[in-house]
Enzyme design. Sequence first.
Site, short mmCIF file in Angstrom:
data_model
loop_
_atom_site.label_atom_id
_atom_site.label_comp_id
_atom_site.label_asym_id
_atom_site.label_seq_id
_atom_site.Cartn_x
_atom_site.Cartn_y
_atom_site.Cartn_z
CE1 TYR A 94 11.14 31.97 5.34
CE2 TYR A 94 11.45 29.61 5.13
CZ TYR A 94 11.21 30.85 4.56
OH TYR A 94 11.03 30.95 3.20
NE ARG A 124 -6.83 0.10 11.11
CZ ARG A 124 -5.60 0.01 10.61
NH1 ARG A 124 -4.77 1.03 10.71
NH2 ARG A 124 -5.18 -1.10 10.04
CE LYS A 161 -0.35 -0.40 5.05
NZ LYS A 161 -1.16 -0.99 6.14
C1 LIG Z 1 -0.41 -1.92 6.89
C2 LIG Z 1 -0.96 -3.25 7.25
C3 LIG Z 1 -0.11 -4.36 7.38
C4 LIG Z 1 1.39 -4.25 7.34
O1 LIG Z 1 1.84 -3.74 8.57
P1 LIG Z 1 3.41 -3.55 8.86
O2 LIG Z 1 3.46 -3.14 10.28
O3 LIG Z 1 3.86 -2.49 7.93
O4 LIG Z 1 4.05 -4.85 8.57
C5 LIG Z 1 -0.70 -5.60 7.57
N1 LIG Z 1 -2.03 -5.72 7.69
C6 LIG Z 1 -2.88 -4.67 7.61
C7 LIG Z 1 -4.33 -4.88 7.77
C8 LIG Z 1 -2.37 -3.40 7.41
O5 LIG Z 1 -3.19 -2.34 7.34
#
Ligand SMILES: *Cc1c(COP(=O)(O)O)cnc(C)c1O
Length: 376
Positions: free
Chosen positions: A264, A141, A43
């Site tokens: 800045y 979630r 992702k």
């Molecule tokens: C992002 C995600 C993962 C991967 O998690 P990592 O900590 O990056 O290995 C696995 N499962 C779900 C449902 C996720 O949203």
Amino acid sequence: MSPFDTPEAETRGTLLTLDLGALVANWRALGARAGTEAGAVVKADAYGIGIEPAVTALSRAGCRSFFVAHLSEAVRARAVAAEATIYVLNGLLPGQSAAFARHDLSPVLGSVAELQEWAAFRQGSGAVRPAALHVDSGMNRLGLAPDEALSLAGDGSELVDAAGVGLLMTHFAASEDEGDPANARQIAAFAGIAAAFPELPASLMNSSGHFLKGCPAYQLTRPGYALYGGNPTPGQPNPMQAVVSLQSRIIQLRDVEAGTQVGYNGRWTAKRRSRLATICLGYADGYPRNASGTDTVPGGTALVGGVPCPFVGSVSMDLIILDVTEAPENAARRGEPVTLIGGALDLETVGAGAKTIGYEILTSLGRRHARRYVGV
Ligand SMILES: *Cc1c(COP(=O)(O)O)cnc(C)c1O
């Protein structure tokens, strides 16, 4: 030769080097550790690495299951992985079924409404790819509540069958923290659900899950961060190979007297006579402004000739100022490269300097960098 002496890099201020050989080695190591099939979470543009190169390299190495967050990311993954199963973690939004089917994708269904919508669509279209069923084991979630999931098992399984569910999954909320009692609760809750769906393969482990004592591997794992070199065991040595390094270049140097305000709003004041270097990178390149180094709060660091040099003053849109007083003179020179990620500056250190986590550093890697893929 400078790493910036290539046709692409010479026009840019930053260079991102991505080691696809290390990515593949990390994927193999995680699968071997789990003793089961490892998928890959790609992702957010493969956590900033680039979804097409990452999926291509992992597919060639034998990875058959990919996870993305959005349908658009799945379409990109499908374009370079015709055979793979590609799961969309964010699930099925109303009206998306036809687009899923058109690209031969698998929604991760997390509510009865999603199950019903996908099941109804499948009846008419006969979509063949299996979907996944997401059960919430404690994160609150995404996913069905455990009771809801249990009521769909056994006698209630018609809906699960009609939706073509071929994978059961849940997600950890704190697997990087071995001491968090939530882990054992989630493992136990998911074991109960997996037992109620004995015919379905299951998936539990994210990156840190691979290193969590007592965590069952089931049939498929879902590592993300560790594939890209992030440390799945924070506070302990990183078992993964580094995939990402980021370099920039020095534009200008100047010497300032003690008491001089820098950047800045003058948020950093020199406490001694100091040599400063301004480099070609800022928050528009994805380096968080929260890495600014002020009089009260230290910020990020860059390596100049291997020596850690602190950021001084605010991170600007396109520029960062370093205190290079301690750096070797032959490295603190106009045009010389400096390292922002790589070597001693691992993702966790960089994240801490910006008051965030390595995940956010990775996924923020900007579009302005020259990119160099190695290890293929
Ligand atoms: C992002 C995600 C993962 C991967 O998690 P990592 O900590 O990056 O290995 C696995 N499962 C779900 C449902 C996720 O949203």
